[in-house]
Design a protein around this motif. Structure first.
Motif, PDB file in Angstrom:
ATOM      1  N   ASN A  71      11.915  10.459  -2.196  1.00 26.43           N
ATOM      2  CA  ASN A  71      11.296  10.184  -0.898  1.00 26.43           C
ATOM      3  C   ASN A  71      10.149  11.144  -0.626  1.00 26.43           C
ATOM      4  O   ASN A  71       9.078  10.738  -0.189  1.00 26.43           O
ATOM      5  CB  ASN A  71      12.331  10.295   0.231  1.00 26.43           C
ATOM      6  N   PHE A  72      10.367  12.428  -0.879  1.00 26.75           N
ATOM      7  CA  PHE A  72       9.327  13.429  -0.625  1.00 26.75           C
ATOM      8  C   PHE A  72       8.101  13.176  -1.495  1.00 26.75           C
ATOM      9  O   PHE A  72       6.973  13.383  -1.060  1.00 26.75           O
ATOM     10  CB  PHE A  72       9.870  14.840  -0.842  1.00 26.75           C
ATOM     11  N   GLN A  73       8.313  12.731  -2.741  1.00 30.80           N
ATOM     12  CA  GLN A  73       7.179  12.388  -3.604  1.00 30.80           C
ATOM     13  C   GLN A  73       6.413  11.195  -3.042  1.00 30.80           C
ATOM     14  O   GLN A  73       5.178  11.195  -3.011  1.00 30.80           O
ATOM     15  CB  GLN A  73       7.671  12.067  -5.023  1.00 30.80           C
ATOM     16  N   ARG A  74       7.152  10.163  -2.597  1.00 30.27           N
ATOM     17  CA  ARG A  74       6.509   8.963  -2.058  1.00 30.27           C
ATOM     18  C   ARG A  74       5.721   9.289  -0.789  1.00 30.27           C
ATOM     19  O   ARG A  74       4.690   8.693  -0.519  1.00 30.27           O
ATOM     20  CB  ARG A  74       7.577   7.898  -1.774  1.00 30.27           C
ATOM     21  N   TRP A  75       6.202  10.236  -0.023  1.00 23.23           N
ATOM     22  CA  TRP A  75       5.535  10.604   1.227  1.00 23.23           C
ATOM     23  C   TRP A  75       4.361  11.552   1.007  1.00 23.23           C
ATOM     24  O   TRP A  75       3.655  11.896   1.948  1.00 23.23           O
ATOM     25  CB  TRP A  75       6.523  11.218   2.206  1.00 23.23           C
ATOM     26  N   GLY A  76       4.180  12.020  -0.224  1.00 23.37           N
ATOM     27  CA  GLY A  76       3.041  12.863  -0.542  1.00 23.37           C
ATOM     28  C   GLY A  76       3.211  14.330  -0.181  1.00 23.37           C
ATOM     29  O   GLY A  76       2.218  15.041  -0.004  1.00 23.37           O
ATOM     30  N   LEU A  77       4.452  14.798  -0.101  1.00 22.04           N
ATOM     31  CA  LEU A  77       4.686  16.208   0.222  1.00 22.04           C
ATOM     32  C   LEU A  77       4.585  17.066  -1.030  1.00 22.04           C
ATOM     33  O   LEU A  77       4.975  16.631  -2.121  1.00 22.04           O
ATOM     34  CB  LEU A  77       6.069  16.372   0.869  1.00 22.04           C
ATOM     35  N   PRO A  78       4.072  18.277  -0.919  1.00 23.82           N
ATOM     36  CA  PRO A  78       3.917  19.139  -2.092  1.00 23.82           C
ATOM     37  C   PRO A  78       5.266  19.698  -2.564  1.00 23.82           C
ATOM     38  O   PRO A  78       6.149  19.968  -1.756  1.00 23.82           O
ATOM     39  CB  PRO A  78       3.011  20.261  -1.595  1.00 23.82           C
ATOM     40  N   SER A  79       5.395  19.868  -3.866  1.00 21.51           N
ATOM     41  CA  SER A  79       6.579  20.458  -4.488  1.00 21.51           C
ATOM     42  C   SER A  79       7.870  19.867  -3.916  1.00 21.51           C
ATOM     43  O   SER A  79       8.672  20.571  -3.296  1.00 21.51           O
ATOM     44  CB  SER A  79       6.546  21.981  -4.307  1.00 21.51           C
ATOM     45  N   PRO A  80       8.109  18.578  -4.120  1.00 19.04           N
ATOM     46  CA  PRO A  80       9.225  17.904  -3.472  1.00 19.04           C
ATOM     47  C   PRO A  80      10.595  18.453  -3.848  1.00 19.04           C
ATOM     48  O   PRO A  80      11.506  18.463  -3.016  1.00 19.04           O
ATOM     49  CB  PRO A  80       9.083  16.449  -3.899  1.00 19.04           C
ATOM     50  N   ASP A  81      10.760  18.938  -5.075  1.00 20.40           N
ATOM     51  CA  ASP A  81      12.071  19.465  -5.488  1.00 20.40           C
ATOM     52  C   ASP A  81      12.444  20.694  -4.659  1.00 20.40           C
ATOM     53  O   ASP A  81      13.544  20.779  -4.098  1.00 20.40           O
ATOM     54  CB  ASP A  81      12.050  19.797  -6.979  1.00 20.40           C
ATOM     55  N   THR A  82      11.537  21.629  -4.564  1.00 18.93           N
ATOM     56  CA  THR A  82      11.788  22.847  -3.786  1.00 18.93           C
ATOM     57  C   THR A  82      11.821  22.555  -2.294  1.00 18.93           C
ATOM     58  O   THR A  82      12.676  23.078  -1.565  1.00 18.93           O
ATOM     59  CB  THR A  82      10.689  23.892  -4.082  1.00 18.93           C
ATOM     60  N   LEU A  83      10.930  21.704  -1.843  1.00 19.72           N
ATOM     61  CA  LEU A  83      10.844  21.399  -0.412  1.00 19.72           C
ATOM     62  C   LEU A  83      12.103  20.691   0.096  1.00 19.72           C
ATOM     63  O   LEU A  83      12.485  20.862   1.257  1.00 19.72           O
ATOM     64  CB  LEU A  83       9.602  20.557  -0.132  1.00 19.72           C
ATOM     65  N   THR A  84      12.776  19.936  -0.778  1.00 20.44           N
ATOM     66  CA  THR A  84      14.031  19.301  -0.377  1.00 20.44           C
ATOM     67  C   THR A  84      15.084  20.348  -0.054  1.00 20.44           C
ATOM     68  O   THR A  84      15.803  20.242   0.947  1.00 20.44           O
ATOM     69  CB  THR A  84      14.534  18.368  -1.489  1.00 20.44           C
ATOM     70  N   TYR A  85      15.178  21.378  -0.886  1.00 18.28           N
ATOM     71  CA  TYR A  85      16.131  22.466  -0.605  1.00 18.28           C
ATOM     72  C   TYR A  85      15.743  23.234   0.659  1.00 18.28           C
ATOM     73  O   TYR A  85      16.600  23.590   1.460  1.00 18.28           O
ATOM     74  CB  TYR A  85      16.205  23.434  -1.787  1.00 18.28           C
ATOM     75  N   VAL A  86      14.443  23.478   0.825  1.00 16.28           N
ATOM     76  CA  VAL A  86      13.981  24.219   2.004  1.00 16.28           C
ATOM     77  C   VAL A  86      14.252  23.420   3.271  1.00 16.28           C
ATOM     78  O   VAL A  86      14.763  23.951   4.266  1.00 16.28           O
ATOM     79  CB  VAL A  86      12.472  24.561   1.872  1.00 16.28           C
ATOM     80  N   ALA A  87      13.932  22.126   3.257  1.00 13.68           N
ATOM     81  CA  ALA A  87      14.135  21.290   4.444  1.00 13.68           C
ATOM     82  C   ALA A  87      15.626  21.127   4.755  1.00 13.68           C
ATOM     83  O   ALA A  87      16.034  21.221   5.917  1.00 13.68           O
ATOM     84  CB  ALA A  87      13.483  19.931   4.242  1.00 13.68           C
ATOM     85  N   GLY A  88      16.428  20.902   3.741  1.00 12.50           N
ATOM     86  CA  GLY A  88      17.869  20.746   3.960  1.00 12.50           C
ATOM     87  C   GLY A  88      18.521  22.026   4.437  1.00 12.50           C
ATOM     88  O   GLY A  88      19.278  22.039   5.417  1.00 12.50           O
ATOM     89  N   GLY A  89      18.221  23.132   3.762  1.00 13.54           N
ATOM     90  CA  GLY A  89      18.774  24.428   4.179  1.00 13.54           C
ATOM     91  C   GLY A  89      18.265  24.859   5.537  1.00 13.54           C
ATOM     92  O   GLY A  89      19.017  25.376   6.372  1.00 13.54           O
ATOM     93  N   GLY A  90      16.979  24.612   5.792  1.00 17.06           N
ATOM     94  CA  GLY A  90      16.410  24.949   7.102  1.00 17.06           C
ATOM     95  C   GLY A  90      17.038  24.136   8.213  1.00 17.06           C
ATOM     96  O   GLY A  90      17.308  24.652   9.301  1.00 17.06           O
ATOM     97  N   GLY A  91      17.288  22.860   7.962  1.00 18.57           N
ATOM     98  CA  GLY A  91      17.941  22.027   8.964  1.00 18.57           C
ATOM     99  C   GLY A  91      19.338  22.517   9.300  1.00 18.57           C
ATOM    100  O   GLY A  91      19.737  22.538  10.468  1.00 18.57           O
ATOM    101  N   ILE A  92      20.074  22.939   8.278  1.00 22.51           N
ATOM    102  CA  ILE A  92      21.432  23.448   8.503  1.00 22.51           C
ATOM    103  C   ILE A  92      21.397  24.764   9.261  1.00 22.51           C
ATOM    104  O   ILE A  92      22.102  24.948  10.259  1.00 22.51           O
ATOM    105  CB  ILE A  92      22.182  23.586   7.162  1.00 22.51           C
ATOM    106  N   VAL A  93      20.564  25.699   8.825  1.00 18.54           N
ATOM    107  CA  VAL A  93      20.504  27.020   9.467  1.00 18.54           C
ATOM    108  C   VAL A  93      19.989  26.911  10.898  1.00 18.54           C
ATOM    109  O   VAL A  93      20.587  27.469  11.826  1.00 18.54           O
ATOM    110  CB  VAL A  93      19.624  27.985   8.633  1.00 18.54           C
ATOM    111  N   LEU A  94      18.897  26.182  11.090  1.00 18.40           N
ATOM    112  CA  LEU A  94      18.347  26.053  12.440  1.00 18.40           C
ATOM    113  C   LEU A  94      19.256  25.224  13.345  1.00 18.40           C
ATOM    114  O   LEU A  94      19.342  25.479  14.550  1.00 18.40           O
ATOM    115  CB  LEU A  94      16.943  25.462  12.388  1.00 18.40           C
ATOM    116  N   GLY A  95      19.957  24.253  12.779  1.00 19.48           N
ATOM    117  CA  GLY A  95      20.942  23.505  13.556  1.00 19.48           C
ATOM    118  C   GLY A  95      22.083  24.393  14.017  1.00 19.48           C
ATOM    119  O   GLY A  95      22.548  24.288  15.160  1.00 19.48           O
TER     120      GLY A  95
END
Length: 123
Positions: free
Chosen positions: A24-48
């Motif tokens: 999904n991140f690749q299709r949406w054009g986000l940079p470094s989708p593999d790393t960004l998936t971990y950052v977004a998921g971990g950030g969502g959990i921590v900030l939540g």
């Protein structure tokens, strides 16, 4: 609490369905989708968790608001539909939290309460 729980669930889904989210991140054009998936998921959990505990609710809501704006501009623009609705709703709720704060149950207000107000009468 509900907004924090929603971000925790979304972050857990991003971490458990890693390969789908990378696609999904690749299709949406986000940079470094593999790393960004971990950052977004971990950030969502921590900030939540921070939102649920009420430690720094305005700061956490501001960061999550920025993430939801990015989601609207990338996923919403590419796929539309639910990628406009859910991030838009969460962005609105995060904006409300940024403006209003965590409320009376916020831990930050219990640790450092505001001084009591006094009524001063003038003649």
């Amino acid at each position: 609490v509900v907004v924090g729980a929603a971000f925790i669930v979304a972050g857990a889904v991003q971490l458990t369905d890693h390969t789908v989210q990378v696609g999904n991140f690749q299709r949406w054009g986000l940079p470094s989708p593999d790393t960004l998936t971990y950052v977004a998921g971990g950030g969502g959990i921590v900030l939540g968790l921070i939102l649920m505990l009420g430690i720094l609710p305005r700061f956490a809501a501001l960061l999550l608001l920025c993430a939801m704006v990015v989601a609207l501009l990338t996923a919403g623009k590419t796929d539309g539909g639910p990628y406009y609705i859910l991030p838009g709703l969460l962005a609105f709720l995060c904006l409300c939290l940024v403006l209003a704060g965590g409320g009376r149950w916020a831990l930050v207000d219990r640790l450092d309460p505001a001084p009591p107000r006094q009524l001063i009468r003038t003649r």
